[in-house]
Design a protein around this motif. Sequence first.
Motif, PDB file in Angstrom:
ATOM      1  N   GLY A  49      64.511  23.814  64.366  1.00 16.08           N
ATOM      2  CA  GLY A  49      63.740  24.716  63.526  1.00 16.08           C
ATOM      3  C   GLY A  49      63.733  26.137  64.060  1.00 16.08           C
ATOM      4  N   SER A  50      63.665  26.277  65.374  1.00  9.85           N
ATOM      5  CA  SER A  50      63.717  27.615  65.977  1.00  9.85           C
ATOM      6  C   SER A  50      65.065  28.277  65.711  1.00  9.85           C
ATOM      7  CB  SER A  50      63.473  27.515  67.489  1.00  9.85           C
ATOM      8  OG  SER A  50      62.198  26.976  67.764  1.00  9.85           O
ATOM      9  N   ALA A  51      66.147  27.489  65.834  1.00 13.24           N
ATOM     10  CA  ALA A  51      67.476  28.041  65.554  1.00 13.24           C
ATOM     11  C   ALA A  51      67.603  28.448  64.089  1.00 13.24           C
ATOM     12  CB  ALA A  51      68.547  27.017  65.918  1.00 13.24           C
ATOM     13  N   ALA A  52      66.918  27.702  63.207  1.00 13.24           N
ATOM     14  CA  ALA A  52      67.007  27.992  61.776  1.00 13.24           C
ATOM     15  C   ALA A  52      66.344  29.307  61.393  1.00 13.24           C
ATOM     16  CB  ALA A  52      66.377  26.849  60.982  1.00 13.24           C
ATOM     17  N   THR A  53      65.545  29.893  62.292  1.00 13.99           N
ATOM     18  CA  THR A  53      64.918  31.187  61.973  1.00 13.99           C
ATOM     19  C   THR A  53      65.942  32.309  61.912  1.00 13.99           C
ATOM     20  OG1 THR A  53      64.470  31.685  64.312  1.00 13.99           O
ATOM     21  CG2 THR A  53      62.775  30.465  63.085  1.00 13.99           C
ATOM     22  N   GLY A  54      67.049  32.144  62.623  1.00 13.38           N
ATOM     23  CA  GLY A  54      68.101  33.152  62.585  1.00 13.38           C
ATOM     24  C   GLY A  54      67.801  34.400  63.381  1.00 13.38           C
ATOM     25  N   GLY A 109      70.371  23.097  62.081  1.00 15.44           N
ATOM     26  CA  GLY A 109      69.502  24.234  62.343  1.00 15.44           C
ATOM     27  C   GLY A 109      70.289  25.504  62.625  1.00 15.44           C
ATOM     28  N   LEU A 110      71.349  25.381  63.408  1.00 12.02           N
ATOM     29  CA  LEU A 110      72.204  26.544  63.675  1.00 12.02           C
ATOM     30  C   LEU A 110      72.837  27.069  62.390  1.00 12.02           C
ATOM     31  CD1 LEU A 110      74.043  25.535  66.983  1.00 12.02           C
ATOM     32  CD2 LEU A 110      72.396  27.389  66.698  1.00 12.02           C
ATOM     33  N   ALA A 111      73.292  26.171  61.525  1.00 11.84           N
ATOM     34  CA  ALA A 111      73.922  26.600  60.273  1.00 11.84           C
ATOM     35  C   ALA A 111      72.914  27.302  59.374  1.00 11.84           C
ATOM     36  CB  ALA A 111      74.519  25.389  59.564  1.00 11.84           C
ATOM     37  N   ALA A 151      79.845  23.638  61.180  1.00 12.56           N
ATOM     38  CA  ALA A 151      78.843  22.661  61.613  1.00 12.56           C
ATOM     39  C   ALA A 151      79.272  21.243  61.246  1.00 12.56           C
ATOM     40  CB  ALA A 151      77.493  22.983  60.973  1.00 12.56           C
ATOM     41  N   LEU A 152      79.745  21.078  60.013  1.00 14.30           N
ATOM     42  CA  LEU A 152      80.204  19.753  59.590  1.00 14.30           C
ATOM     43  C   LEU A 152      81.445  19.341  60.361  1.00 14.30           C
ATOM     44  CD1 LEU A 152      80.034  17.297  57.838  1.00 14.30           C
ATOM     45  CD2 LEU A 152      81.045  18.581  55.943  1.00 14.30           C
ATOM     46  N   GLY A 153      82.339  20.309  60.620  1.00 13.12           N
ATOM     47  CA  GLY A 153      83.532  20.003  61.415  1.00 13.12           C
ATOM     48  C   GLY A 153      83.186  19.549  62.817  1.00 13.12           C
ATOM     49  N   VAL A 212      72.551  33.261  73.973  1.00 12.68           N
ATOM     50  CA  VAL A 212      73.177  34.545  74.284  1.00 12.68           C
ATOM     51  C   VAL A 212      74.240  34.973  73.281  1.00 12.68           C
ATOM     52  CG1 VAL A 212      72.737  34.229  76.743  1.00 12.68           C
ATOM     53  CG2 VAL A 212      74.928  33.498  75.792  1.00 12.68           C
ATOM     54  N   THR A 213      74.661  34.083  72.359  1.00 14.18           N
ATOM     55  CA  THR A 213      75.702  34.461  71.400  1.00 14.18           C
ATOM     56  C   THR A 213      75.223  34.176  69.979  1.00 14.18           C
ATOM     57  OG1 THR A 213      76.825  32.295  71.504  1.00 14.18           O
ATOM     58  CG2 THR A 213      77.496  33.958  73.113  1.00 14.18           C
ATOM     59  N   THR A 214      76.142  33.778  69.111  1.00 12.19           N
ATOM     60  CA  THR A 214      75.835  33.504  67.701  1.00 12.19           C
ATOM     61  C   THR A 214      76.164  32.052  67.376  1.00 12.19           C
ATOM     62  OG1 THR A 214      78.060  34.101  66.955  1.00 12.19           O
ATOM     63  CG2 THR A 214      76.423  35.878  67.119  1.00 12.19           C
ATOM     64  N   PRO A 215      75.609  31.515  66.286  1.00 10.08           N
ATOM     65  CA  PRO A 215      75.959  30.149  65.886  1.00 10.08           C
ATOM     66  C   PRO A 215      77.453  29.948  65.684  1.00 10.08           C
ATOM     67  CG  PRO A 215      73.991  30.843  64.717  1.00 10.08           C
ATOM     68  CD  PRO A 215      74.500  32.045  65.456  1.00 10.08           C
ATOM     69  N   ARG A 216      78.142  30.932  65.139  1.00 12.20           N
ATOM     70  CA  ARG A 216      79.590  30.791  64.940  1.00 12.20           C
ATOM     71  C   ARG A 216      80.297  30.598  66.279  1.00 12.20           C
ATOM     72  NH1 ARG A 216      83.384  31.762  61.014  1.00 12.20           N
ATOM     73  NH2 ARG A 216      81.697  32.284  59.546  1.00 12.20           N
TER      74      ARG A 216
END
Length: 419
Positions: A32-37, A91-93, A107-109, A175-179
């Motif tokens: 949920g925290s990651a989903a905040t973006g 959540g990351l996605a 994410a699915l991959g 420290v980076t991005t979800p991608r």
Amino acid sequence: YSRYIARWCARRGLTPNQVTTASLLTALIAAGSAATGTRGGYIAAGLLLLFSFVLDCTDGQLARYSLQYSTMGAWLDATFDRAKEYAYYAGLALGAARGGDDVWALALGAMVLQACRHVIDFSFNEANHDAVANSSPTAALSDRLDSVGWTVWLRRMIVLPIGERWAMIAVLTAVTTPRTVFYALLIGCAFAACYTTAGRLLRSLTRKAERTDRAARALAELADSGPIAQFVSVVGPRLGGSWSAPATALLAGVLMIASALSQPFGSWHTILAAVVYAMLSGMAVSRPLKGALDWLVPPAFRAAEYCTVLVLAARSDVQGALPAAFGLVSAVAYHHYDTVYRIRGGTGAPPQWLVRTIGGHEGRTLVVAVLAAVFTRHAAFTVALTAVAVAVALVVLVESIRFWVSSGAPAVHDEGETA
């Protein structure tokens, strides 16, 4: 530090199941925290994911320390690790989408790759479950490497087991991005999969032991063949001829994925490819899976089904199709993990009525191909995928919970990810 937390929990009367549940809740809060973006959310998510893993180590140590073992605890421990990791991917996605970056395909991959890695582990281990010793030169080389201390740790880290993998995910999230997180996951897990699979191929080709009836039965159960494949498996031998099970399974998977990639989205040729895939998958399991490389059959089917869903959803250009596909693969993957843990406990695969109800791997692949053709470039494709995902999840979860809380359920703990 988990052993200190285990003692703290024991002194306060906490049970291992409570700690396992706390680990799940912590991971879900991390998702949920990651989903905040937001950057603050990503940092909190990384820290919470690490703490969730500490709790995941704590529950087993607490069970041993306090001598509290239960079937329910075994089931929770075995399934929650997968639920935590894949929920975190979602959540990351979601967080990336808030920032305008669509990474659902990545994410699915990542989930597909990780699930396929697991089924390779399970399938190879079940195929060699009854082996007294591995006499292959590859095994002898592995034993010699184990005598050198630093190689043991290096080989353990190369395969990115859950501890190292979650540490990498947590740090990169902060420290980076979800991608970037998903790129690192895909590259690292792909390398690990190639390393472990190559070693197992060498072991299988150079060992002399015969597969037992139990191993063949376990591989057939892991294949998750539905009504179509089961019918072909009965009729196939009567038609004569001889074919290699792993070669047939791999050919079927390659043809299915290639069709999904090459044909226009919604093409009826993809449905024809799904029918051919179902026929070939039945031929692959028409004889006992006792060959040296027959453990490749279940992973080939998993890759074909999961990748077909991923490719069709990614090519649909329909909003929400990829999240719906993520949900469908999650539900099906849970069924496959549940099958593994039942087999490990010696109770066999889920009942045949369940496999028939959810179609088997070839039936579900055919259904998704038909949905793509019927709902071409239409929002109804997302609704249809969601409906299938919900239906599969409900049937699988209800039966799984009924089984694991019953008195006949085995006490099976997750053996972790091995090299």
